[in-house]
Design an enzyme around this catalytic site. Sequence first.
Site, mmCIF file in Angstrom:
data_model
loop_
_atom_site.group_PDB
_atom_site.id
_atom_site.type_symbol
_atom_site.label_atom_id
_atom_site.label_comp_id
_atom_site.label_asym_id
_atom_site.label_seq_id
_atom_site.Cartn_x
_atom_site.Cartn_y
_atom_site.Cartn_z
ATOM 1 N N CYS A 42 0.848 -1.180 0.000
ATOM 2 C CA CYS A 42 0.000 0.000 0.000
ATOM 3 C C CYS A 42 0.886 1.233 0.000
ATOM 4 C CB CYS A 42 -0.861 0.049 1.256
ATOM 5 S SG CYS A 42 -2.070 -1.289 1.319
ATOM 6 N N GLY B 52 -0.198 0.210 -4.934
ATOM 7 C CA GLY B 52 -1.535 -0.353 -4.750
ATOM 8 C C GLY B 52 -2.481 0.215 -5.778
ATOM 9 N N ASN C 110 0.231 1.068 5.778
ATOM 10 C CA ASN C 110 1.005 0.203 4.893
ATOM 11 C C ASN C 110 1.675 -0.858 5.761
ATOM 12 O OD1 ASN C 110 4.132 0.574 3.081
ATOM 13 N ND2 ASN C 110 2.588 -0.986 2.868
ATOM 14 N N GLY C 111 1.423 -2.116 5.440
ATOM 15 C CA GLY C 111 2.019 -3.202 6.223
ATOM 16 C C GLY C 111 0.987 -4.266 6.511
ATOM 17 N N CYS D 210 12.310 -4.301 4.916
ATOM 18 C CA CYS D 210 11.963 -5.274 3.867
ATOM 19 C C CYS D 210 12.922 -5.125 2.687
ATOM 20 C CB CYS D 210 10.527 -5.033 3.392
ATOM 21 S SG CYS D 210 10.115 -6.000 1.941
ATOM 22 N N TYR E 34 12.412 -4.941 -5.596
ATOM 23 C CA TYR E 34 11.303 -4.913 -6.536
ATOM 24 C C TYR E 34 10.267 -3.813 -6.305
ATOM 25 C CZ TYR E 34 6.925 -6.490 -8.686
ATOM 26 O OH TYR E 34 5.766 -6.542 -9.380
ATOM 27 N N CYS F 62 5.353 -14.051 2.718
ATOM 28 C CA CYS F 62 5.567 -12.867 3.565
ATOM 29 C C CYS F 62 4.347 -12.668 4.468
ATOM 30 C CB CYS F 62 5.742 -11.639 2.674
ATOM 31 S SG CYS F 62 5.848 -10.106 3.615
ATOM 32 N N CYS G 256 15.033 -7.553 6.590
ATOM 33 C CA CYS G 256 14.247 -8.779 6.606
ATOM 34 C C CYS G 256 14.520 -9.486 5.288
ATOM 35 C CB CYS G 256 12.754 -8.467 6.717
ATOM 36 S SG CYS G 256 11.720 -9.939 6.539
ATOM 37 N N CYS H 95 11.529 -14.056 3.057
ATOM 38 C CA CYS H 95 10.995 -14.790 1.908
ATOM 39 C C CYS H 95 12.085 -15.586 1.182
ATOM 40 C CB CYS H 95 10.214 -13.883 0.965
ATOM 41 S SG CYS H 95 10.977 -12.337 0.628
HETATM 42 S S1 SF4 Z 1 9.294 -11.604 4.006
HETATM 43 FE FE1 SF4 Z 1 10.204 -10.754 2.133
HETATM 44 S S2 SF4 Z 1 8.632 -9.387 1.302
HETATM 45 FE FE2 SF4 Z 1 8.080 -9.799 3.442
HETATM 46 S S3 SF4 Z 1 8.998 -8.136 4.639
HETATM 47 FE FE3 SF4 Z 1 10.473 -9.798 4.620
HETATM 48 S S4 SF4 Z 1 11.788 -9.378 2.831
HETATM 49 FE FE4 SF4 Z 1 9.928 -8.138 2.622
#
Ligand code: SF4
Length: 468
Positions: free
Chosen positions: A9, A35, A109-110, A243, A249, A389, A440, A443
Site C-alpha cells: 500500500c 496499490g 502500509n504493512g 523489507c 522490486y 511474507c 528482513c 521470503c
Molecule cells: S518476508 Fe520478504 S517481502 Fe516480506 S517483509 Fe520480509 S523481505 Fe519483505
Amino acid sequence: MHDKFKDECGVFGIFGHPEAANLTYLGLYALQHRGQESAGIVTADGEKMRVSRAMGLVADAFDERALDGLPGHLAIGHTRYSTAGESRLQNAQPFLIDCAHGEIAVAHNGNLVNARELRDELVRAGSIFQTSSDTEVVLHLYARSKAHSVEEALVESVAQIRGAYSLAFVTKNRLIAARDPHGFRPLALGKLGDAWIVCSETCALDLIGATYVRDVEPGEVLVITDGGVRSIKPFPPSPLSHCVFEHVYFARPDSYVFGRSVNDVRTELGRVLAREAPADADVVVPIPDSGVCAAIGFAEQTRLPLQMGLIRNHYVGRTFIQPQQSIRHFGVRVKLNPVRSILEGKRVVLVDDSIVRGTTSRKIVKMVKAAGAREVHLRISCPPTISPCFYGVDTPNRSELIGATHTTEEIRKYVEADSLSYLSLDGLREAVGSEQRSYCTSCYTGVYPVAFPRDEHTYLQLALKVVN
Ligand code: SF4
C-alpha cells in the site's frame, strides 16, 4: 504477467497546506505502483473531517468535484492493494471514525500479525467491525482507550499491535505518523514551505516539489501540529527488519528508501549478480520494467551491450478480451513484444528481479527464442523466493512458489533457459549494504523476525524456523 508479487500500500499525509487534498492526490499518483485496487483521501480543516474513497486507480477515483469537496489544510491518503481483507470499497482506506476521543482517520502500509487475535478479543468485548481489514483493529483499540489525550490513546493502541506498520493518522488538527519498531515498511518525512509531509516513498515528495527531511525512524511516533513536529519514541527498540524486497522490486527506482537510492541498490544487485554468475553471451536484455536497473548493472560489470530486446506496452489495461488459444503466448505478448533485430542469432542474457511461479518466465524465454535468440541465459537479481511474507506483501502459498518446491536446475528446465542463476543471499546482502543485518530476508530464508499466528505455521510447513 500475473506472475509477480503484489505491492502493498502507499501512504501519504500532509499538514499545513491550503491545498492539502490536491497535493495528496498528486502524492498518491506517485505512489500508485504500491496499490491499484482502491484510493482514498481524508481531509480536515480544524473543524470538520471529510472522506472520499473509491475502487480503482487514483486518476479514476478522484475528479475535480471530488477534490473540491475535500477542503482543509490537513490530509491523509492511501492507495491499496489488499494483503489482509477482501478487495471491496468498505476496505478502502483511509478509515474515518468518530469516538470518545473525537474524529480520527488512518492509512496503513504493512500487515499486523496479531490482528486476528486482537479482533477476536475486541469482538468478544462488544466491538462491531465494519471491514475485514487488519487496520481497523487499531481504531477499535484507540476508541476503547481510557487515556486522556489523543496522543496517549494512540500510543496505547499502537503499542498493542505487532508486525509491519507505517501509519498516518489525521484528526481535526493533527497529523500523526507511526512506524513499527522493526521498520519493515518505509516512511519518509518531507517539507514543502511550511507544510510537513509523510509518505511511503520519496518519489511522492519529488512530484509535489517537496524536500526530503529524513525517514520516520523505526519505533517513532511523530505528532505534527501548529506547534511543529514532536517526536516520541514510546516503544522498546527492536532489531531492524527493513523489507529487502522494497529494494529488489517494490519501491520505485527514483525513490530513496531506508536511506539508500533504490536505483543504486538495484543496479548494484545486477553488478554483484554478474560477478557471481557471468554468462558467455552477446547482449544483455532486461525484462521491462522490473529487470531494467539490474540489467544495467549486469551489462556494466560484464561489459556486454545492453539492449531493449523486449518492448513493454504501457497502455495495457487490467482486463482485456482473451482471444482464441491459437495466439501463442498471448498473455505475455500483450504486455511484452520481442525486438527480432536485437535478438536474432544472439546469445542473450535475460535479466529479471524475481521468479514467482515460473509460468511467465517460461513464456518470455520461449518468446525470446521464437524471435531468433540462439541461447537464453536467465539471471535473477535476488535469491529464490522460498517462503511467504506475513509483513504486508502478497505472496502465494509455499506450494505455489517454484523456488520453494524445485531446484534451480529443475526451474531452468521448466523455463527452458540454457542457463539460470539467482543472486546469492550473501550477494543480496552485499548489494544492499546490510553489514548490520538490518534487513528482513524471510521470503528467501524462511526465518521470520516477528512470529505470526499459530495456524499459519501449518500453512508454512514445519521445516521453517521462527525466531523472535
Ligand atoms: S518476508 Fe520478504 S517481502 Fe516480506 S517483509 Fe520480509 S523481505 Fe519483505
